[in-house]
Design an enzyme around this catalytic site. Structure first.
Site, PDB file in Angstrom:
ATOM      1  CG  HIS A 475      -1.762  -1.158   1.430  1.00  0.00           C
ATOM      2  ND1 HIS A 475      -2.199  -1.587   2.680  1.00  0.00           N
ATOM      3  CD2 HIS A 475      -2.294  -2.024   0.542  1.00  0.00           C
ATOM      4  CE1 HIS A 475      -2.943  -2.660   2.552  1.00  0.00           C
ATOM      5  NE2 HIS A 475      -3.020  -2.955   1.258  1.00  0.00           N
ATOM      6  N   PRO A 476       1.859   1.394  -0.880  1.00  0.00           N
ATOM      7  CG  PRO A 476       3.242   1.292  -2.774  1.00  0.00           C
ATOM      8  CD  PRO A 476       2.236   0.488  -1.984  1.00  0.00           C
TER       9      PRO A 476
END
Length: 539
Positions: A475-476
């Site tokens: 989930h960057p």
């Protein structure tokens, strides 16, 4: 002096990146009557492994579908090097992800506003979530059934899901039948970005219905090199298409939608970013923006897994005749394990008494898997697994250029568990889950704790386990963060316009000031919906 390549295309808008955000924006701009060039560096998404939900395990780590970005050694995890997935296919990471659909909660967007994202409160963004969503449960105050993104209940079940939910409720965690309703905290089933038992990525939901629209020029295998800027105006995008240098001119605007890793890379290659770093690479700086590539955030997670007394889904996958039966079930009914997202049950909970809000999330699945540096593997034993992750991590990292050559992957520096508070949350959350698995509801069903094993008990042992085994939840966000114009670390303003450059916006997860307390694909599509409204003046 810039010389145009042999072939030049032109449209009202050029979108660099055909992932979740790019597909959303392309459709909305075409709906508004504009022409669009959509450049996607990956290939076509029409493959069974993409559309069949259970095929996601074959996508992550597969170089045909995944860019497999490699991180630098992480000092917070004993120098570990990871591969960070990023979709190398039309639809981007939304075509290879675990399909969990979440929005977060009002407090997440309050934090955005506090960090300078004026006009991005939950009340401001909810209409754009609704514009996106087609929920099979129908319309309500918090849901829509008219959007283009299919959101559906799970079409697969397993008795251990119910046992796990009951055990969490018995431990004092409230039951929650809708994580995207008025309250996010609690335990319940996830919804998935699926429709009719198939993955519904932004490519399938937004682009596929309009087919070969005359106002859309969709180019796959179109690798963006840089944005051409003259007199502080973004004029065109230089790209490589099957080995041929080409140019896409934008009559109105260029929209960058290459993701948290790709978008800052494109900006820096275009001369937009920290001056000293650009000059070190021999790139002329046209806009000194020190925040480009900074503020990288990711949810750190750890695995707990248990050998159990009932047959789990991974064992069925290893049985040829059961696998054949389930494949037939999927082919005829679009139900069963073939429709499984990566997780079935979610928990948003407080790891310690007295906390003002939940601080951790659980992804539970009635199957056993092992996470390596670059792939997810199914176990062969009857095993269930859960990932504990920090909802609002304090650790930060960065994206930098490796060289001035567009084909070279960027440098990803991130101490995933570099903040002591994040390590503490993972340890406390794991202990809560361990207590739940030893509770009366589950203990007769559990044979042993496979990971980390009951020998891990002290704070020191737990910390060692975290530092050896923590992994990114994929989930960057945050590397082109939005904020006030006078904030020296912001990259785009609250209307997603790149500071000091006209006709250029970033419209994807890179603009998030901080992580929402949830999976990020649904939030990314909301951002692209809102970006489209800004662009066409219907905000």
């Amino acid at each position: 002096m810039n010389h145009d390549p042999a072939e030049t295309l032109e449209a009202d808008y050029v979108i660099a990146g055909g992932g979740s955000a790019g597909c959303v924006a392309a459709r909305r701009l075409i709906d508004a009557g504009y022409s669009v060039i959509l450049l996607e560096a990956g290939g076509d998404d029409r493959h069974a492994a993409v559309y069949v939900p259970a095929g996601s395990a074959k996508l992550v780590g597969n170089p045909q579908y995944d860019w497999k970005y490699e991180t630098e050694p992480d000092p917070s995890r004993n120098g570990r090097i990871d591969n960070w997935p990023s979709g190398k296919v039309l639809g981007g990471s939304g075509s290879i992800n675990g399909m969990i659909y979440l929005r977060g909660n009002p407090a997440d967007y309050d934090r955005w506003v506090q960090q300078g994202a004026t006009g991005w409160s939950f009340a401001d963004v909810l209409p754009f979530f609704l514009r996106s969503e087609r929920n099979e449960n129908g319309a309500s105050q918090y849901h829509s059934d008219k959007g283009l993104l299919g959101v559906a209940n799970l079409r697969v079940t397993h008795p251990f899901n119910r046992l796990f939910i009951d055990a969490c409720v018995a431990a004092g965690i409230p039951r929650n039948d809708d994580f995207n309703g008025p309250v996010q905290e609690g335990v319940g089933y996830y919804q998935a970005t699926q429709w009719g038992g198939l993955r519904c990525s932004a490519a399938r939901g937004y682009l596929r219905p309009i087919g070969e629209h005359k106002k859309l020029q969709l180019l796959k295998r179109a690798f963006v090199c840089r944005v051409r800027v003259r007199n502080n105006v973004a004029e065109a995008v230089e790209f490589n298409h099957y080995g041929v240098a080409k140019l896409a001119r934008a009559r109105r605007e260029v929209l960058i939608a290459a993701g948290t890793i790709g978008s800052p890379k494109i900006l820096m290659l275009s001369g937009i970013g920290p001056r000293a770093e650009l000059e070190r690479q021999g790139i002329a700086c046209v806009n000194d923006l020190p925040g480009v590539g900074r503020n990288l955030q990711e949810h750190p997670g750890i695995i707990l897994s248990y050998d159990v007394t009932m047959r789990t889904m991974n064992v069925e996958a290893h049985s040829r005749w059961r696998f054949a039966l389930r494949a037939l079930q999927f082919a005829l009914l679009r139900r069963g394990p073939g429709t499984s997202p990566i997780s079935h049950v979610g928990v948003f909970f407080r790891t310690r008494p007295g906390l003002p809000a939940f601080d951790a999330q659980i992804h539970f699945q009635p199957l056993g898997y092992e996470v390596t540096a670059d792939k997810v593997l199914l176990a062969e034993a009857n095993r269930v697994s859960l990932a504990v992750n920090v909802s609002r991590p304090e650790s930060r990292g960065s994206i930098r250029l490796r060289s001035p050559h567009p084909q070279d992957a960027p440098v990803i520096d991130h101490s995933l568990v570099g903040a002591d508070a994040d390590v503490r949350t993972l340890i406390d959350g794991a202990r809560v889950m361990r207590n739940i698995f030893s509770s009366p509801t589950l203990r007769d069903r559990v044979q042993k704790e496979y990971l980390p094993g009951e020998a891990v008990s002290t704070d020191e042992q737990w910390e060692a386990y975290v530092r050896a085994g923590a992994f990114a939840m994929y989930h960057p966000v945050g590397t082109c963060r939005m904020g006030a114009v006078d904030d020296p670390q912001s990259v785009v303003d609250p209307e997603l316009r790149v500071k000091n450059i006209r006709q250029l916006r970033v419209i994807d997860a890179a603009v998030m000031p901080c992580l929402p307390s949830c999976n990020t694909n649904g939030v990314t599509m909301m951002i692209a919906e809102r970006a489209s409204a800004f662009v066409v003046g219907t905000k």
